[in-house]
Design a protein around this motif. Structure first.
Motif, PDB file in Angstrom:
ATOM      1  N   ARG A 181      60.303 -27.007  25.221  1.00  0.00           N
ATOM      2  CA  ARG A 181      59.148 -27.569  25.931  1.00  0.00           C
ATOM      3  C   ARG A 181      59.340 -29.053  26.238  1.00  0.00           C
ATOM      4  N   LEU A 182      60.419 -29.640  25.789  1.00  0.00           N
ATOM      5  CA  LEU A 182      60.729 -31.063  25.953  1.00  0.00           C
ATOM      6  C   LEU A 182      59.642 -31.916  25.307  1.00  0.00           C
ATOM      7  N   ILE A 183      58.739 -32.530  26.063  1.00  0.00           N
ATOM      8  CA  ILE A 183      57.705 -33.379  25.461  1.00  0.00           C
ATOM      9  C   ILE A 183      56.390 -32.603  25.414  1.00  0.00           C
ATOM     10  N   HIS A 184      55.776 -32.618  24.255  1.00  0.00           N
ATOM     11  CA  HIS A 184      54.450 -32.026  24.048  1.00  0.00           C
ATOM     12  C   HIS A 184      53.821 -32.777  22.879  1.00  0.00           C
ATOM     13  N   GLY A 185      52.690 -32.346  22.410  1.00  0.00           N
ATOM     14  CA  GLY A 185      51.940 -33.079  21.391  1.00  0.00           C
ATOM     15  C   GLY A 185      52.733 -33.417  20.142  1.00  0.00           C
ATOM     16  N   GLN A 186      53.466 -32.447  19.600  1.00  0.00           N
ATOM     17  CA  GLN A 186      54.253 -32.703  18.386  1.00  0.00           C
ATOM     18  C   GLN A 186      55.267 -33.817  18.617  1.00  0.00           C
ATOM     19  N   VAL A 187      55.916 -33.767  19.758  1.00  0.00           N
ATOM     20  CA  VAL A 187      56.937 -34.770  20.075  1.00  0.00           C
ATOM     21  C   VAL A 187      56.283 -36.131  20.324  1.00  0.00           C
ATOM     22  N   TRP A 208      56.570 -36.873  16.127  1.00  0.00           N
ATOM     23  CA  TRP A 208      57.984 -37.230  15.990  1.00  0.00           C
ATOM     24  C   TRP A 208      58.291 -38.651  16.437  1.00  0.00           C
ATOM     25  N   THR A 209      57.727 -39.056  17.554  1.00  0.00           N
ATOM     26  CA  THR A 209      57.998 -40.408  18.050  1.00  0.00           C
ATOM     27  C   THR A 209      57.572 -41.446  17.019  1.00  0.00           C
ATOM     28  N   LYS A 210      56.408 -41.220  16.403  1.00  0.00           N
ATOM     29  CA  LYS A 210      55.925 -42.136  15.369  1.00  0.00           C
ATOM     30  C   LYS A 210      56.810 -42.064  14.124  1.00  0.00           C
ATOM     31  N   LYS A 211      57.115 -40.867  13.656  1.00  0.00           N
ATOM     32  CA  LYS A 211      57.940 -40.681  12.453  1.00  0.00           C
ATOM     33  C   LYS A 211      59.314 -41.354  12.622  1.00  0.00           C
ATOM     34  N   ALA A 260      53.858 -38.283  27.512  1.00  0.00           N
ATOM     35  CA  ALA A 260      54.660 -39.226  26.715  1.00  0.00           C
ATOM     36  C   ALA A 260      53.752 -40.321  26.156  1.00  0.00           C
ATOM     37  N   PRO A 261      54.060 -40.831  24.968  1.00  0.00           N
ATOM     38  CA  PRO A 261      53.266 -41.928  24.412  1.00  0.00           C
ATOM     39  C   PRO A 261      53.315 -43.144  25.334  1.00  0.00           C
ATOM     40  N   TYR A 262      52.175 -43.798  25.502  1.00  0.00           N
ATOM     41  CA  TYR A 262      52.092 -44.928  26.433  1.00  0.00           C
ATOM     42  C   TYR A 262      52.950 -46.120  25.991  1.00  0.00           C
ATOM     43  N   ASN A 263      53.189 -46.251  24.692  1.00  0.00           N
ATOM     44  CA  ASN A 263      53.914 -47.416  24.173  1.00  0.00           C
ATOM     45  C   ASN A 263      55.411 -47.166  23.984  1.00  0.00           C
ATOM     46  N   VAL A 264      55.907 -46.055  24.523  1.00  0.00           N
ATOM     47  CA  VAL A 264      57.317 -45.698  24.385  1.00  0.00           C
ATOM     48  C   VAL A 264      57.905 -45.545  25.784  1.00  0.00           C
ATOM     49  N   LYS A 265      59.041 -46.174  25.999  1.00  0.00           N
ATOM     50  CA  LYS A 265      59.699 -46.087  27.304  1.00  0.00           C
ATOM     51  C   LYS A 265      60.281 -44.694  27.484  1.00  0.00           C
ATOM     52  N   LEU A 266      59.925 -44.025  28.574  1.00  0.00           N
ATOM     53  CA  LEU A 266      60.412 -42.690  28.881  1.00  0.00           C
ATOM     54  C   LEU A 266      61.386 -42.751  30.044  1.00  0.00           C
ATOM     55  N   ILE A 277      73.226 -31.048  11.583  1.00  0.00           N
ATOM     56  CA  ILE A 277      72.511 -30.088  12.418  1.00  0.00           C
ATOM     57  C   ILE A 277      71.432 -29.435  11.553  1.00  0.00           C
ATOM     58  N   ILE A 278      70.176 -29.688  11.933  1.00  0.00           N
ATOM     59  CA  ILE A 278      69.052 -29.221  11.129  1.00  0.00           C
ATOM     60  C   ILE A 278      68.062 -28.440  11.996  1.00  0.00           C
ATOM     61  N   LEU A 279      67.164 -27.753  11.324  1.00  0.00           N
ATOM     62  CA  LEU A 279      66.043 -27.096  11.983  1.00  0.00           C
ATOM     63  C   LEU A 279      64.778 -27.570  11.278  1.00  0.00           C
ATOM     64  N   GLN A 280      63.926 -28.242  12.028  1.00  0.00           N
ATOM     65  CA  GLN A 280      62.682 -28.763  11.478  1.00  0.00           C
ATOM     66  C   GLN A 280      61.699 -28.941  12.634  1.00  0.00           C
ATOM     67  N   THR A 281      60.650 -28.147  12.633  1.00  0.00           N
ATOM     68  CA  THR A 281      59.686 -28.204  13.723  1.00  0.00           C
ATOM     69  C   THR A 281      58.776 -29.419  13.611  1.00  0.00           C
ATOM     70  N   LEU A 282      58.218 -29.628  12.427  1.00  0.00           N
ATOM     71  CA  LEU A 282      57.293 -30.736  12.190  1.00  0.00           C
ATOM     72  C   LEU A 282      57.848 -31.677  11.126  1.00  0.00           C
ATOM     73  N   PRO A 283      57.524 -32.958  11.200  1.00  0.00           N
ATOM     74  CA  PRO A 283      58.076 -33.915  10.236  1.00  0.00           C
ATOM     75  C   PRO A 283      57.743 -33.613   8.774  1.00  0.00           C
ATOM     76  N   ASP A 284      56.612 -32.957   8.520  1.00  0.00           N
ATOM     77  CA  ASP A 284      56.240 -32.696   7.135  1.00  0.00           C
ATOM     78  C   ASP A 284      56.774 -31.366   6.601  1.00  0.00           C
ATOM     79  N   GLU A 285      57.507 -30.641   7.408  1.00  0.00           N
ATOM     80  CA  GLU A 285      58.134 -29.401   6.955  1.00  0.00           C
ATOM     81  C   GLU A 285      59.469 -29.700   6.289  1.00  0.00           C
ATOM     82  N   PRO A 286      59.901 -28.826   5.401  1.00  0.00           N
ATOM     83  CA  PRO A 286      61.222 -29.039   4.793  1.00  0.00           C
ATOM     84  C   PRO A 286      62.334 -28.901   5.839  1.00  0.00           C
ATOM     85  N   ILE A 287      63.382 -29.660   5.638  1.00  0.00           N
ATOM     86  CA  ILE A 287      64.550 -29.593   6.523  1.00  0.00           C
ATOM     87  C   ILE A 287      65.387 -28.385   6.129  1.00  0.00           C
ATOM     88  N   LYS A 288      65.783 -27.618   7.148  1.00  0.00           N
ATOM     89  CA  LYS A 288      66.690 -26.494   6.922  1.00  0.00           C
ATOM     90  C   LYS A 288      68.016 -26.835   7.593  1.00  0.00           C
TER      91      LYS A 288
END
Length: 168
Positions: A10-16, A20-23, A50-56, A145-156
């Motif tokens: 999905r490229l950029i969406h709410g989670q990203v 993620w941008t903040k994390k 995209a977040p307003y304070n981040v250059k896209l 190389i990891i799989l992690q959907t959300l920052p608070d999820e464990p890294i696989k």
């Protein structure tokens, strides 16, 4: 400096945009996608979320490589987004940066291929046979190389998941 390469169909969406941008404390996002680079409607949509304070920056894969290999890119914290494992592999092969983190977060659900024949690595990562080969090549690289959907999820770790499915 590249803080993370994220595979997200999905490229950029709410989670990203929000999590993620903040994390990652990213001050720049580069969308490396040939289709988006050539589609004004998709570019406008990506810019809206995209977040307003981040250059896209939205570039083709080859143009993104040139931009990321420019020494000036080392001065920013750049979050790179691609929409397939294939593109992540192509990008990583061409970058002058080592020890990258590649996060395969959302893949294989919206690529137009039947999901029935895909390997289900996580609830958000489905890989076809060709993407499985690309993933194996990424795992064989000198990158994390990891799989992690959300920052608070464990890294696989991708290698561990492939081993658990007898694919590595």
């Amino acid at each position: 400096m590249i803080v993370t390469v994220r595979v997200d169909d999905r490229l950029i969406h709410g989670q990203v945009a929000l999590l993620w941008t903040k994390k990652l404390q990213a001050d720049g996002i580069i969308v490396a996608n040939d289709a988006a680079a050539n589609n004004e409607t998709q570019q406008m949509t990506l810019k809206m979320v995209a977040p307003y304070n981040v250059k896209l920056t939205i570039k083709s894969l080859s143009d993104a490589v040139q931009l990321l290999n420019n020494p000036k890119a080392k001065k920013m914290r750049i979050f790179v987004l691609v929409n397939s494992i294939k593109d992540a592999l192509a990008l990583v092969k061409e970058l002058n940066e080592a020890n990258l983190t590649v996060n395969i977060a959302n893949a294989g659900r919206f690529d137009g291929e039947d999901i029935a024949g895909k390997l289900n690595l996580t609830k958000t990562v489905l890989v076809s046979d060709s993407e499985l080969e690309n993933l194996k090549a990424l795992v064989a690289s000198d990158n994390e190389i990891i799989l992690q959907t959300l920052p608070d999820e464990p890294i696989k770790k991708a290698a561990d998941l492939l081993k658990s499915h007898n694919k590595l």
